[in-house]
Scaffold this motif. Structure first.
Motif, PDB file in Angstrom:
ATOM      1  N   THR A 123      44.744  63.599  48.406  1.00  0.00           N
ATOM      2  CA  THR A 123      45.704  62.502  48.434  1.00  0.00           C
ATOM      3  C   THR A 123      45.021  61.281  47.842  1.00  0.00           C
ATOM      4  N   VAL A 124      45.680  60.624  46.894  1.00  0.00           N
ATOM      5  CA  VAL A 124      45.086  59.488  46.206  1.00  0.00           C
ATOM      6  C   VAL A 124      45.790  58.200  46.624  1.00  0.00           C
ATOM      7  N   TYR A 125      45.027  57.297  47.216  1.00  0.00           N
ATOM      8  CA  TYR A 125      45.528  55.974  47.577  1.00  0.00           C
ATOM      9  C   TYR A 125      44.943  54.968  46.579  1.00  0.00           C
ATOM     10  N   ARG A 126      45.808  54.284  45.865  1.00  0.00           N
ATOM     11  CA  ARG A 126      45.361  53.330  44.855  1.00  0.00           C
ATOM     12  C   ARG A 126      45.738  51.913  45.277  1.00  0.00           C
ATOM     13  N   SER A 127      44.842  50.973  45.020  1.00  0.00           N
ATOM     14  CA  SER A 127      45.109  49.559  45.265  1.00  0.00           C
ATOM     15  C   SER A 127      44.796  48.778  44.001  1.00  0.00           C
ATOM     16  N   GLU A 128      45.675  47.853  43.641  1.00  0.00           N
ATOM     17  CA  GLU A 128      45.470  46.987  42.490  1.00  0.00           C
ATOM     18  C   GLU A 128      45.504  45.539  42.960  1.00  0.00           C
ATOM     19  N   TYR A 129      44.638  44.689  42.376  1.00  0.00           N
ATOM     20  CA  TYR A 129      44.458  43.332  42.867  1.00  0.00           C
ATOM     21  C   TYR A 129      44.701  42.303  41.768  1.00  0.00           C
ATOM     22  N   ALA A 130      45.149  41.102  42.195  1.00  0.00           N
ATOM     23  CA  ALA A 130      45.308  39.960  41.289  1.00  0.00           C
ATOM     24  C   ALA A 130      44.661  38.747  41.949  1.00  0.00           C
ATOM     25  N   TYR A 131      44.219  37.786  41.118  1.00  0.00           N
ATOM     26  CA  TYR A 131      43.471  36.629  41.609  1.00  0.00           C
ATOM     27  C   TYR A 131      44.024  35.337  41.011  1.00  0.00           C
ATOM     28  N   ASP A 132      43.746  34.226  41.699  1.00  0.00           N
ATOM     29  CA  ASP A 132      44.084  32.930  41.134  1.00  0.00           C
ATOM     30  C   ASP A 132      42.891  32.402  40.331  1.00  0.00           C
ATOM     31  N   LEU A 133      43.013  31.187  39.822  1.00  0.00           N
ATOM     32  CA  LEU A 133      41.962  30.622  38.976  1.00  0.00           C
ATOM     33  C   LEU A 133      40.668  30.358  39.746  1.00  0.00           C
ATOM     34  N   LYS A 134      40.755  30.264  41.068  1.00  0.00           N
ATOM     35  CA  LYS A 134      39.567  30.027  41.883  1.00  0.00           C
ATOM     36  C   LYS A 134      38.876  31.329  42.276  1.00  0.00           C
ATOM     37  N   GLY A 135      39.468  32.450  41.907  1.00  0.00           N
ATOM     38  CA  GLY A 135      38.882  33.745  42.249  1.00  0.00           C
ATOM     39  C   GLY A 135      39.334  34.293  43.578  1.00  0.00           C
ATOM     40  N   CYS A 136      40.312  33.655  44.218  1.00  0.00           N
ATOM     41  CA  CYS A 136      40.834  34.154  45.495  1.00  0.00           C
ATOM     42  C   CYS A 136      41.872  35.251  45.249  1.00  0.00           C
ATOM     43  N   LYS A 137      41.813  36.281  46.035  1.00  0.00           N
ATOM     44  CA  LYS A 137      42.764  37.384  45.893  1.00  0.00           C
ATOM     45  C   LYS A 137      44.161  36.913  46.288  1.00  0.00           C
ATOM     46  N   THR A 138      45.128  37.084  45.401  1.00  0.00           N
ATOM     47  CA  THR A 138      46.493  36.629  45.666  1.00  0.00           C
ATOM     48  C   THR A 138      47.470  37.772  45.910  1.00  0.00           C
ATOM     49  N   GLU A 139      47.194  38.958  45.348  1.00  0.00           N
ATOM     50  CA  GLU A 139      48.094  40.088  45.535  1.00  0.00           C
ATOM     51  C   GLU A 139      47.305  41.382  45.669  1.00  0.00           C
ATOM     52  N   GLU A 140      47.880  42.293  46.435  1.00  0.00           N
ATOM     53  CA  GLU A 140      47.319  43.640  46.580  1.00  0.00           C
ATOM     54  C   GLU A 140      48.476  44.624  46.602  1.00  0.00           C
ATOM     55  N   GLN A 141      48.562  45.433  45.573  1.00  0.00           N
ATOM     56  CA  GLN A 141      49.631  46.420  45.458  1.00  0.00           C
ATOM     57  C   GLN A 141      49.084  47.808  45.763  1.00  0.00           C
ATOM     58  N   SER A 142      49.757  48.541  46.652  1.00  0.00           N
ATOM     59  CA  SER A 142      49.283  49.869  47.032  1.00  0.00           C
ATOM     60  C   SER A 142      50.161  50.961  46.446  1.00  0.00           C
ATOM     61  N   PHE A 143      49.541  52.135  46.252  1.00  0.00           N
ATOM     62  CA  PHE A 143      50.233  53.329  45.763  1.00  0.00           C
ATOM     63  C   PHE A 143      49.708  54.529  46.555  1.00  0.00           C
ATOM     64  N   CYS A 144      50.521  55.555  46.658  1.00  0.00           N
ATOM     65  CA  CYS A 144      50.086  56.828  47.237  1.00  0.00           C
ATOM     66  C   CYS A 144      50.554  57.933  46.297  1.00  0.00           C
ATOM     67  N   ASN A 145      49.596  58.636  45.728  1.00  0.00           N
ATOM     68  CA  ASN A 145      49.905  59.673  44.738  1.00  0.00           C
ATOM     69  C   ASN A 145      50.843  59.142  43.656  1.00  0.00           C
ATOM     70  N   LYS A 146      50.514  57.954  43.140  1.00  0.00           N
ATOM     71  CA  LYS A 146      51.210  57.269  42.042  1.00  0.00           C
ATOM     72  C   LYS A 146      52.572  56.699  42.435  1.00  0.00           C
ATOM     73  N   VAL A 147      52.972  56.827  43.688  1.00  0.00           N
ATOM     74  CA  VAL A 147      54.240  56.253  44.151  1.00  0.00           C
ATOM     75  C   VAL A 147      53.948  54.882  44.758  1.00  0.00           C
TER      76      VAL A 147
END
Length: 262
Positions: A123-147
Motif C-alpha cells: 500500500t502506497v501512501y503519498r504526501s505532497e507539500y507546498a511552502y510559503d516564501l518564508k519556508g513554512c509548510k502551507t499545504e499537505e496533500q495525501s494520496f493512497c494508492n494514487k487516489v
C-alpha cells in the motif's frame, strides 16, 4: 509521550524532534506501570538513535499481552546529506516499510512515498507539500494508492509560529480544524480541536526553562479529561517520569531513562 507541532518541514524531520526530545539522545528506555510505586512494568519500549537523531532500532515488549516486536531502520542519504530513503525491517529481516523522499533545489521536502507491506501486499501512501516564501509548510496533500485523500492547510502568525490547521476531505468538506494560542509563550499553551463529531481543548503548562510540565485534554464541555504530568527532568530538559490520569483513560505511569552521545 508528548510530541511537538512543527511550523515547517524544510527537510525530513528527525525522530528526536518528532518525539519532542532534546539534546544528543542515543537511547531511550521507557517502562510503563499501572501502580504509583512503579514496581512491575506491563510494557517496555527501547528506541535507539544515530547521531543525527534518526531512529535506528526499536524494541517493544507488552508483558500483559505477551507481545514482542523489534524493528531496524536503515537510511540512504544524498551527497548533500538529505535522507532520500528510509527502510524498516522486522527482527526476521523482512521489509515492512520503505519511504522515498523528494526535495526541491532549496532542500525542502516536496513529496514522500510511504510504502507499507502487509501480508505480501503493498500500500502506497503519498504526501505532497507546498511552502510559503518564508519556508513554512502551507499545504499537505495525501494520496493512497494514487487516489487523492485529505488536504491539510496551515497558517502562521507574524513570528512564523503555527496558528491554525484545516483538514479538508476530497469533496472539500472541512472535517478537522485546530487553532493554537501562545499567550506570550514561544510554545503553544492552548489548542482547540474540532471535527464533525468531537471538540477538544488541550492546555499545556510550560515552565521558565521551556519544559512542558503538564498537558490536560478536555472534551468540548470540559466534563471529561486526561492529564499528563511530567516530572524529574534531566539536564537536557527531557522528562524522566510521567503520570497520566483522568476520566478518559486509565491511570498509568511511565519511567524513562535517556542515554546521550558524549
Amino acid at each position: 509521550m508528548m510530541g511537538s507541532v512543527r511550523t515547517a518541514v524544510a527537510q525530513v524531520s528527525n525522530d528526536l524532534s518528532e518525539e519532542g526530545l532534546k539534546g544528543r539522545v542515543r537511547k531511550v528506555t521507557e517502562m510503563e506501570f499501572s501502580d504509583a510505586a512503579m514496581k512491575k512494568p506491563f510494557m517496555k519500549n527501547i528506541n535507539e538513535y544515530d547521531k543525527k537523531g534518526n531512529l535506528v532500532s526499536s524494541l517493544h515488549d507488552d508483558y500483559s499481552l505477551q507481545l514482542h516486536f523489534r524493528k531496524v531502520v536503515k537510511y540512504d542519504t544524498s551527497v548533500a546529506g538529505l535522507i532520500v530513503q528510509r527502510k524498516e525491517y522486522d527482527d526476521t529481516g523482512m521489509l515492512m516499510r520503505a519511504v522515498v523522499y523528494a526535495y526541491d533545489s532549496l532542500g525542502r521536502l516536496l513529496a514522500q512515498d510511504d510504502r507499507r507491506y502487509y501480508d505480501g501486499k503493498e500500500t502506497v501512501y503519498r504526501s505532497e507539500y507546498a511552502y510559503d516564501l518564508k519556508g513554512c509548510k502551507t499545504e499537505e496533500q495525501s494520496f493512497c494508492n494514487k487516489v487523492a485523500g485529505h488536504k491539510v492547510v496551515y497558517t502562521y502568525d507574524t513570528a512564523g509560529k503555527i496558528s491554525a490547521s484545516r483538514t479538508f476531505t476530497v469533496g472539500k468538506h472541512l472535517s478537522d480544524q485546530s487553532d493554537y494560542y501562545y499567550f506570550r509563550s514561544s510554545e503553544w499553551v492552548h489548542c482547540e480541536k474540532k471535527s464533525d463529531s468531537v471538540r477538544l481543548h488541550i492546555f499545556r503548562s510550560i515552565d521558565s526553562l521551556g519544559r512542558i510540565t503538564e498537558k490536560t485534554t478536555y472534551s468540548g464541555g470540559y466534563s471529561r479529561y486526561v492529564t499528563e504530568l511530567n516530572s524529574e527532568f534531566d539536564p537536557a530538559g527531557n522528562w524522566q517520569q510521567q503520570s497520566t490520569e483522568g476520566n478518559l483513560t486509565e491511570h498509568f505511569y511511565v519511567r524513562r531513562k535517556i542515554e546521550y552521545y558524549r
